[in-house]
Design a protein around this motif. Structure first.
Motif, PDB file in Angstrom:
ATOM      1  N   PHE A  67       5.067   5.286  -5.404  1.00 55.97           N
ATOM      2  CA  PHE A  67       5.527   5.104  -6.782  1.00 55.97           C
ATOM      3  C   PHE A  67       4.409   5.051  -7.817  1.00 55.97           C
ATOM      4  O   PHE A  67       4.676   5.051  -9.015  1.00 55.97           O
ATOM      5  N   GLY A  68       3.160   4.936  -7.374  1.00 52.78           N
ATOM      6  CA  GLY A  68       2.049   4.893  -8.320  1.00 52.78           C
ATOM      7  C   GLY A  68       1.802   3.531  -8.922  1.00 52.78           C
ATOM      8  O   GLY A  68       1.003   3.396  -9.845  1.00 52.78           O
ATOM      9  N   LYS A  69       2.481   2.516  -8.414  1.00 55.69           N
ATOM     10  CA  LYS A  69       2.256   1.142  -8.871  1.00 55.69           C
ATOM     11  C   LYS A  69       2.629   0.180  -7.767  1.00 55.69           C
ATOM     12  O   LYS A  69       3.375   0.529  -6.860  1.00 55.69           O
ATOM     13  N   THR A  70       2.112  -1.012  -7.855  1.00 54.63           N
ATOM     14  CA  THR A  70       2.399  -2.021  -6.840  1.00 54.63           C
ATOM     15  C   THR A  70       3.850  -2.479  -6.966  1.00 54.63           C
ATOM     16  O   THR A  70       4.476  -2.304  -8.031  1.00 54.63           O
ATOM     17  N   PRO A  71       4.392  -3.088  -5.921  1.00 55.98           N
ATOM     18  CA  PRO A  71       5.756  -3.627  -6.021  1.00 55.98           C
ATOM     19  C   PRO A  71       5.907  -4.635  -7.165  1.00 55.98           C
ATOM     20  O   PRO A  71       6.918  -4.639  -7.863  1.00 55.98           O
ATOM     21  N   THR A 114       0.828  -1.208   0.000  1.00 59.10           N
ATOM     22  CA  THR A 114       0.000   0.000   0.000  1.00 59.10           C
ATOM     23  C   THR A 114       0.861   1.256   0.000  1.00 59.10           C
ATOM     24  O   THR A 114       0.630   2.186  -0.794  1.00 59.10           O
ATOM     25  N   GLN A 115       1.862   1.299   0.866  1.00 58.46           N
ATOM     26  CA  GLN A 115       2.753   2.459   0.933  1.00 58.46           C
ATOM     27  C   GLN A 115       3.549   2.608  -0.357  1.00 58.46           C
ATOM     28  O   GLN A 115       3.737   3.724  -0.860  1.00 58.46           O
ATOM     29  N   PHE A 116       4.017   1.501  -0.911  1.00 61.19           N
ATOM     30  CA  PHE A 116       4.792   1.523  -2.151  1.00 61.19           C
ATOM     31  C   PHE A 116       3.947   2.089  -3.289  1.00 61.19           C
ATOM     32  O   PHE A 116       4.396   2.939  -4.059  1.00 61.19           O
TER      33      PHE A 116
END
Length: 104
Positions: free
Chosen positions: A85-89, A79-81
């Motif tokens: 960054f605007g995208k999932t890990p 969620t924080q990522f």
């Protein structure tokens, strides 16, 4: 530098900054005035930037990256990522044109 040097710990800001001659309230105000962001946001930014480096250049799983950097869960990390960054890990790691390919 203190935040960067401790990005692999889950130590609270209070614990990291305990030895400094100023109180936490004063440190927070001074940091925000000088940097335009909060200490907490700076700590999160450092940890997420390090996470992006690990996703690009290591074979660690996303859960392992989250644990290495002291996030309470991989869901919280994701969620924080995504906010940062605007995208999932996973999407970040699998994007075209990134560095080293994933090995696991």
């Amino acid at each position: 530098k203190l935040i960067l040097a401790n990005c692999y710990t889950d130590a609270s800001l209070e614990r990291l900054l305990d030895g400094l001659p100023l109180g936490m309230r004063q440190l927070r105000r001074l940091y925000r005035r000088e940097r335009g962001t909060t200490l907490k946001q700076a700590q999160l930014s450092v940890r997420l930037t390090e996470a992006s480096r690990l996703l690009d250049h290591s074979g660690l799983s996303i859960s392992s990256v989250a644990m290495e950097l002291g996030f309470p869960s991989s869901q919280h990390f994701a969620t924080q990522f995504r906010r940062f960054f605007g995208k999932t890990p996973t999407a970040y790691r699998d994007r075209p044109g990134r560095g080293k390919k994933r090995t696991s």
